[in-house]
Scaffold this active site. Sequence first.
Site, PDB file in Angstrom:
ATOM      1  N   LEU A 148      39.497  45.704  33.384  1.00 38.07           N
ATOM      2  CA  LEU A 148      39.584  47.091  32.927  1.00 38.07           C
ATOM      3  C   LEU A 148      38.829  48.014  33.869  1.00 38.07           C
ATOM      4  O   LEU A 148      37.759  47.666  34.367  1.00 38.07           O
ATOM      5  CB  LEU A 148      38.991  47.230  31.524  1.00 38.07           C
ATOM      6  CG  LEU A 148      39.672  46.448  30.401  1.00 38.07           C
ATOM      7  CD1 LEU A 148      39.081  46.876  29.058  1.00 38.07           C
ATOM      8  CD2 LEU A 148      41.180  46.655  30.407  1.00 38.07           C
ATOM      9  N   GLY A 189      39.813  41.462  32.481  1.00 42.92           N
ATOM     10  CA  GLY A 189      41.210  41.846  32.281  1.00 42.92           C
ATOM     11  C   GLY A 189      42.177  41.101  33.189  1.00 42.92           C
ATOM     12  O   GLY A 189      43.354  40.929  32.848  1.00 42.92           O
ATOM     13  N   ASN A 246      34.098  37.589  31.516  1.00 48.28           N
ATOM     14  CA  ASN A 246      32.682  37.890  31.696  1.00 48.28           C
ATOM     15  C   ASN A 246      32.233  39.118  30.915  1.00 48.28           C
ATOM     16  O   ASN A 246      31.235  39.748  31.261  1.00 48.28           O
ATOM     17  CB  ASN A 246      32.389  38.052  33.190  1.00 48.28           C
ATOM     18  CG  ASN A 246      33.274  39.102  33.840  1.00 48.28           C
ATOM     19  OD1 ASN A 246      34.424  39.279  33.434  1.00 48.28           O
ATOM     20  ND2 ASN A 246      32.752  39.801  34.828  1.00 48.28           N
ATOM     21  N   GLU A 247      32.952  39.427  29.854  1.00 51.65           N
ATOM     22  CA  GLU A 247      32.658  40.636  29.097  1.00 51.65           C
ATOM     23  C   GLU A 247      31.184  40.771  28.687  1.00 51.65           C
ATOM     24  O   GLU A 247      30.579  41.835  28.835  1.00 51.65           O
ATOM     25  CB  GLU A 247      33.553  40.712  27.847  1.00 51.65           C
ATOM     26  CG  GLU A 247      34.934  41.291  28.084  1.00 51.65           C
ATOM     27  CD  GLU A 247      35.904  40.336  28.787  1.00 51.65           C
ATOM     28  OE1 GLU A 247      35.470  39.250  29.193  1.00 51.65           O
ATOM     29  OE2 GLU A 247      37.084  40.686  28.937  1.00 51.65           O
TER      30      GLU A 247
END
Lengths: 302, 302, 302
Positions: C109, C154, C177-178
Amino acid sequence: MATFIASGGRVWRKFVKTFPVGSNLALKRSPTSALANGRLFSTSSENVLVSKDEKSGIATVRMNNPPVNSLNTALLLSLRSCFEELEKDKSCRALILTSNKPKVFCAGLDILELYQKSPDYVGQFWEKVQDMWLSLYGSRLVTMAAINGHSPAGGCLLSLACDYRIMAEGNFVIGLNETQLDLVAPFWLRQMMVDAIGYRQAEMALMVGALYPSNKALQLGLVDKLVPIEDVQTVAEEEAKNWLKIPDQARAITKMASRKPLLDELRKRKQEDIQTFRDETTRESVQLSIQQYLEKLKAKSK
Amino acid sequence: MATFIASGGRVWRKFVKTFPVGSNLALKRSPTSALANGRLFSTSSENVLVSKDEKSGIATVRMNNPPVNSLNTALLLSLRSCFEELEKDKSCRALILTSNKPKVFCAGLDILELYQKSPDYVGQFWEKVQDMWLSLYGSRLVTMAAINGHSPAGGCLLSLACDYRIMAEGNFVIGLNETQLDLVAPFWLRQMMVDAIGYRQAEMALMVGALYPSNKALQLGLVDKLVPIEDVQTVAEEEAKNWLKIPDQARAITKMASRKPLLDELRKRKQEDIQTFRDETTRESVQLSIQQYLEKLKAKSK
Amino acid sequence: MATFIASGGRVWRKFVKTFPVGSNLALKRSPTSALANGRLFSTSSENVLVSKDEKSGIATVRMNNPPVNSLNTALLLSLRSCFEELEKDKSCRALILTSNKPKVFCAGLDILELYQKSPDYVGQFWEKVQDMWLSLYGSRLVTMAAINGHSPAGGCLLSLACDYRIMAEGNFVIGLNETQLDLVAPFWLRQMMVDAIGYRQAEMALMVGALYPSNKALQLGLVDKLVPIEDVQTVAEEEAKNWLKIPDQARAITKMASRKPLLDELRKRKQEDIQTFRDETTRESVQLSIQQYLEKLKAKSK
């Protein structure tokens, strides 16, 4: 992707002659009715042969529907009847499912049962598949698949319904190749595949209709053990004896706790599942695929 | 299938003397009430020893219920109380669960709590197991199982409830061997096992009551890392520090998103689960299995 | 845990200039509207380049949003539009998703879409992510991820939404890896990760925000095949051709049977999912994390 031609057209025809589709012939001769006698050795004229070791309580169920143990109406009825009798038999604690014709465990559904039949016929046939599966997958017994040969489609279904899978080493394949014939595996078969090898591998296997050689099947966890074909039965018996060291009741309750959701799901959605299969199977493109497949078999057998 | 005898009869008796079943003795002496002081070193007379490193925010919880850390009422209450206190402690970010008696992490439920007890007693005991599990499995903290020895049944349950599992190399076993004692693992324990090693391996492991040596457990994914027994604690601390590099809030929300369905399921079905365990455990054949097991322990200890 | 810095601050700024956030610029120039012509080669000024091989029915979709294919509003709209056009195109049977900028498949993102924006803006942005995913994950086509470079967050989401994943060998990473940015993956992304690598590995990967080098990703089953970066496209085409040997209808029905539950779940919980993401992302600590991240990028680019 491996492909697997179940059998030659010649033997298919012979097979149809021996066990007229829809007759109760096989059932009437079913050896399982004699199980009360405790010891049982069937004659080779029957489509399921059952023997039981009284000491261990281990019964061996041999599919005997030449040439490739295709699951037609008669065999499905015999298998279900056999599983249900063993279930009721107090002296029986384990069941080994195998083929009386080494090199083919079971070639899957008899495709002639799906070809140019009325939707009603196909629906009734499918219900027999469901009922056979319900009696095997939900069995209180220790169930061992002794996969002594090829095991595509319905053969893989039978294997997955057992507690443990021992397969013959060598050039034998197992898998759910339904899409290769333009067919779709039902939700409960898909779920057993997901349960066995995980969602990702199962999704892919089902999409491409993969048939795996036995060593790849072992690697994926689709089967639990590989042994030389001549040892499949012996190892299955040894393994069953190991399992029987565990108290029956706790083991059976544990198994049912694990399998009840899927059993209940099919019981609840039985009619919906029949309708889906019937509609899918009788659509034109599928009938054409089956026709082409049968013509290929016929050409091969000449 | 490996088998594991939890302890000798002699030490069981001694253990019962030290912590009378059902008393609140251990709880009253619980070190966790002193946690507000920030630094805490318990005496060896307590059944749970807690220490916390103020700098890192890592608390170590040592089970200390000789000889084999059997989960009796007192230990369950102490563990729950300890987990809840650390949960509320703002300065605490991670929890390492280990044994103060290397070679046995935890031998599982104290079987004497299930033997010749009233159904009500067994039900109340089971609720303490549930509550302890809810507080550990649902913890906001990074939770590390430092499995420094055998970890059957309830020991495996404790390990599975953590975020990460480090086990001692060598002749130590871990697994859910309930069926070997004619017992049945509850749905939430079965689900944790399925989550850890996949449906297929879990179904089989639970049916046969498998105990795995540590290297097989690593291969199955039942534990995450093997190290020499003397390094288990150090490696657990290092791993916890690595995890603490991740922002706490996102990590805790992510964990809860993953675990909330199972936590909610038990909260909803708590009474049903108690009743199932109570009915299962007090049936005659199970009581007989326990009696035979205890007699075997007694004979061994002579 | 590996870490991966998506891009330098300089290029980020340049990127923002080229495609003003929220504008429909990219959409208007979208090459997909020309698909009806059957043959299509886009110019390099567009953020998605599509070409289709008429003979095989395989379309290749190249993300072209320099420098790192960040998923901003414009790219999300272009991708969705493109997927939907190909879905309707009767002559199209398969889709290969790849990057026009080898070495980065997609950096995830566009974080600027989440920074110092109103909750409403963030919610609308998130809906575009949802819609793009629904159109790719639910596609009737054979979908191949040709992952020719890094694929964090994303980028991993896009890969997981495809049917098969071919990744470049070498120093490239993939993963969710958010949490490293204090963000939380939504339930449907978490479910795809669980489906791909199993519950246990997914829970851990999500908690610690793990990015895996390609060989570890292969081992976990997060990708299906590794090939040299220059062969990714060719191998994807070969693999797609293999899949196209299976009858389209049975394959597509089988795929949908597998994916419909998750698609339906998001459709049902769309607003709830938007609200969760909006609330999570606009909280102060997350905005601070993003700010620090952007400052780090800026410092690096000097």
